[in-house]
Structure formats: C-alpha cells, structure tokens
Write an enzyme that holds these catalytic residues in place. Structure first.
Site, short mmCIF file in Angstrom:
data_model
loop_
_atom_site.label_atom_id
_atom_site.label_comp_id
_atom_site.label_asym_id
_atom_site.label_seq_id
_atom_site.Cartn_x
_atom_site.Cartn_y
_atom_site.Cartn_z
CB CYS A 105 6.73 -12.43 -25.06
SG CYS A 105 8.04 -12.94 -26.20
N GLY A 107 3.72 -9.66 -29.82
CA GLY A 107 3.77 -8.29 -30.30
C GLY A 107 2.62 -7.47 -29.74
CG HIS A 164 9.38 -17.67 -32.81
ND1 HIS A 164 8.11 -18.18 -32.63
CD2 HIS A 164 9.33 -16.37 -32.38
CE1 HIS A 164 7.34 -17.23 -32.10
NE2 HIS A 164 8.05 -16.13 -31.94
CB CYS A 186 4.78 -14.83 -30.92
SG CYS A 186 5.88 -13.73 -31.82
NE ARG A 242 23.68 -20.75 -35.17
CZ ARG A 242 22.54 -20.06 -35.02
NH1 ARG A 242 21.57 -20.22 -35.89
NH2 ARG A 242 22.39 -19.24 -34.02
CD GLN A 300 7.92 -8.86 -31.48
OE1 GLN A 300 8.52 -9.84 -31.05
NE2 GLN A 300 6.77 -8.98 -32.13
CB SER A 325 13.26 -16.55 -31.89
OG SER A 325 12.69 -15.33 -32.36
#
Length: 383
Positions: free
Chosen positions: A368, A370, A338, A93, A210, A153, A237
């Site tokens: 953060c 993986g 994301h 990420c 939303r 995750q 995310s």
C-alpha cells in the site's frame, strides 16, 4: 511464457539489517548506506559495475541527506564508474518495488540487459513528513474534492478497521504474530544469507523485533490518531533505516556471467484506489497482477503484504480469501521495520530467499502507498 519472449530474472538480492529509529544505522549517511549495498551486490556476483546500464533507486524523503538524486550519488560513493547512470523514484512506500518493476520492464523490452533496482530510507535522519514542513502536495482543489481530508495514513487505517469491523484485540493479536514469526525466522537463520551488515556498526540482525510481545503488552499502548481508536505504535509499522538492492538481467546474460537466477519476474501491476481509505490498493493490485501472470491466488505459495498497519494485511486477507498461513510467513514491518523507500526491495529480498529456501514456486509482493496507489509483483522460482 513463449520461448521467443525475453525474460527478466533476479540473480541477487541483498539488504542491510533494518535499523530502528535513532538506532544502529542512524549515524550512517543514506548515500553511504546505499553505496554499501551496491558494493555488496558486486562482491556477491562478481559483475563489473561498468556493465550496469542503470541504477533505479527508491527513496521517499528526497530532501536533506536524501536529496539531489541519491541514487546517482550512491553510485559515485560506491566507486563505480562515472559512466553508470542512476535515477531516484518515489512511489511512496512502494518506491523500490516500483524501481524493480521499472528495471524488469526495461529488461523485458530489450532496452537494457542489466539493471540494479533498490532503495534506501534513513528515517532517523529524514523524518516521515519532513518534506512537507513548508507546505503539502494536496492543493485546495484536491482538498475540496475529498471534503478536506488531510490524507493522514493513520486516520485511513482507522477507517479501514471500522469498515472491516476489526477490533483492537484482533489487530494486536496480528501484531504479536508479526513479532513471533520474525523472532522465529531470526532464530532459524532465515535472513542470514541475505543480510549485509555495515562495517561501521555492530548490527547483524533486524533491530526492531521485540521478543515476548503479546496482545496483553500491546493493550497498554495509547491510540495514536483517535483517542477512541484502535491504531497505535504497536500495531503499526516501525520507523526505520535500511537499504536493499536487486540485480536484474536476462537468463542468457546471467549464464554468460556464471550467475544462477533466483527468480523469474512473472508480472507487475500498479493501481489507484480510494485516497481516503488510501491503504486498500493492494486488493485490486493483487487481482490485476494475478490476471497478468495468468495465475490464481491458490497458486501463490507465499504473500508479502506490507504491514503498514495491521488492518492492511487483514483487510487484504478478508477480501481475497487467501490462506492466512502463507501471509507474511517471516513477520512483517510491524516487527521488522519499514524503511519507506527501501521496503519494496527489502520485502522482495526476503521473499525470494524464502522461496529458494522452501522450494516455493510462486511468490507475491504487494504494498500500500500514500495517496491510494499500490504495487503488486509476482515472481517465479527459477529452474
């Protein structure tokens, strides 16, 4: 910084609106989405692309439409000179945040004077985990070392929630906050100057927000990873499409080109942490980057802590004692999306424009990743 030390500055930061899964950007090839942002970077700065010494591009799902060094093909699709090189990096990420760190380090070292850093992810076209359809990166020896944990995750987010004692109500309140802040930022025009809508779509704003999301509406969603757990689609995310780019150079080169720096790159750090909890790396990465920047957290006026899952920024907040009002002030990935390989550059783009708009001297971005790694970067408002 001492006067004789080279500096690296970001002189432009631009991004697409982030599209939701199978939404407005799904029909655009990620190479063309990347090329669109590179073209926009040139249009906004007036630089000659031939002067760019490298393009460092983040992308996570490097298969199919995103395979074969997509950064290089983005350069070609943008019509830039064939002499401009490019490389594609993957730090999960944090890929495009790492691209920025690599670009800044190259400029600071004197090897380059002008670099483009950024990234792309078209998760509608290359789904999360698609690269593992015929295998996985964790070999039997890795699985044995970590008691056959599957490195999921979502499961890690559940473990973080249990470790820090976060109840579902607390996570859902945080998720609703993300949508509320993102909607308010859209309404105030906070993103307008940084967005570059693609000509082939009508998308002019981040698509995942939303409005009217509340903890009550989120309470109806089923847990995604553990039937008795607290993590679900609404406090995680969003799966997204998007691209972003940053132009990195020296103050002197910016002056020669008539460009005004947005921020100065102050420090960067990357750390490893427990790969089972996996998403706690931003906590030690923050300590490390602040030490390198010779700052304290109280000096930082805005923190972008990627909202991979609601427990991630909440655990970071609990461990650092940071001011909650400075955390993700424009909403985060829960509301805004994301797009993995682009997210570092997307968040940095949001951060630097927010700093310019509000006169905030120092900003911090941490992500953060993986496998248990994390990037952290501190930037300073340019004078």
């Amino acid at each position: 910084m001492t006067p004789d030390r080279r500096e690296a500055v970001i002189v432009e930061a631009v991004r697409t609106p982030v599209g939701k899964r199978n939404g407005s950007l799904a029909g655009i090839h990620p190479t063309d989405l990347s090329a669109h942002i590179l073209t926009e970077l040139v249009a906004r700065t007036g630089i000659d692309p031939a002067d760019v010494e490298d393009v460092i591009w983040g992308c996570v799902g490097q298969i199919g439409d995103q395979s074969g060094n997509i950064g290089r093909y983005a350069v070609l699709a943008a019509g830039w000179p064939e002499t401009v090189p490019a490389t594609t990096v993957n730090r999960a990420c944090g890929s495009s945040q790492q691209a920025l760190d690599f670009a800044a380090q190259a400029v600071l070292s004197g090897q380059y004077d002008m670099v483009v850093a950024g990234g792309v992810e078209a998760m509608s076209r290359v789904p999360l985990g698609a690269a593992r359809t015929d295998g996985a990166p964790w070999s039997p020896s890795v699985l044995e070392r970590y008691d056959h944990f599957t490195f999921n995750q979502g499961e890690s987010a559940e473990r973080i929630a249990r470790k820090w004692g976060f109840e579902r109500q607390q996570l859902d309140e945080y998720a609703a906050r993300s949508h509320e802040l993102a909607a308010a930022a859209q309404d105030a025009g906070a993103f307008a100057a940084q967005l570059a809508p693609h000509r082939d779509t009508a998308l002019t704003a981040d698509e995942g927000v939303r409005r009217g999301t509340t903890p009550d509406t989120l309470s109806r969603l089923k847990p995604s990873f553990d039937p008795s757990g607290v993590i679900h689609a609404g406090n995680a995310s969003q799966i997204s499409d998007g691209a972003a780019a940053l132009l990195v150079t020296t103050p002197e080169r910016a002056h020669e080109l008539g460009l005004t720096p947005l921020v100065r790159y102050r420090a960067g750090a990357v750390t490893g942490a427990d790969p089972i909890l996996m998403l706690t790396g931003p906590i030690p990465a923050t300590v490390q980057v602040l030490t390198r920047a010779e700052l304290t957290l109280s000096d930082i006026g805005a923190y972008e802590v990627n909202e991979a899952f609601a427990p991630v920024p909440l655990a970071w907040l609990a461990e650092t004692g940071a001011d909650p009002a400075r955390l993700n002030p424009l909403g985060g990935a829960i509301a805004l999306g994301h797009p993995l390989g682009a997210s570092g550059a997307v968040l940095m783009t949001r951060l630097v424009h927010h700093m310019r708009d509000r006169g905030i001297r120092y900003g911090l971005l941490t992500m953060c990743e993986g496998g248990g790694t994390a990037n952290a970067t501190v930037v300073e408002l340019a004078e």
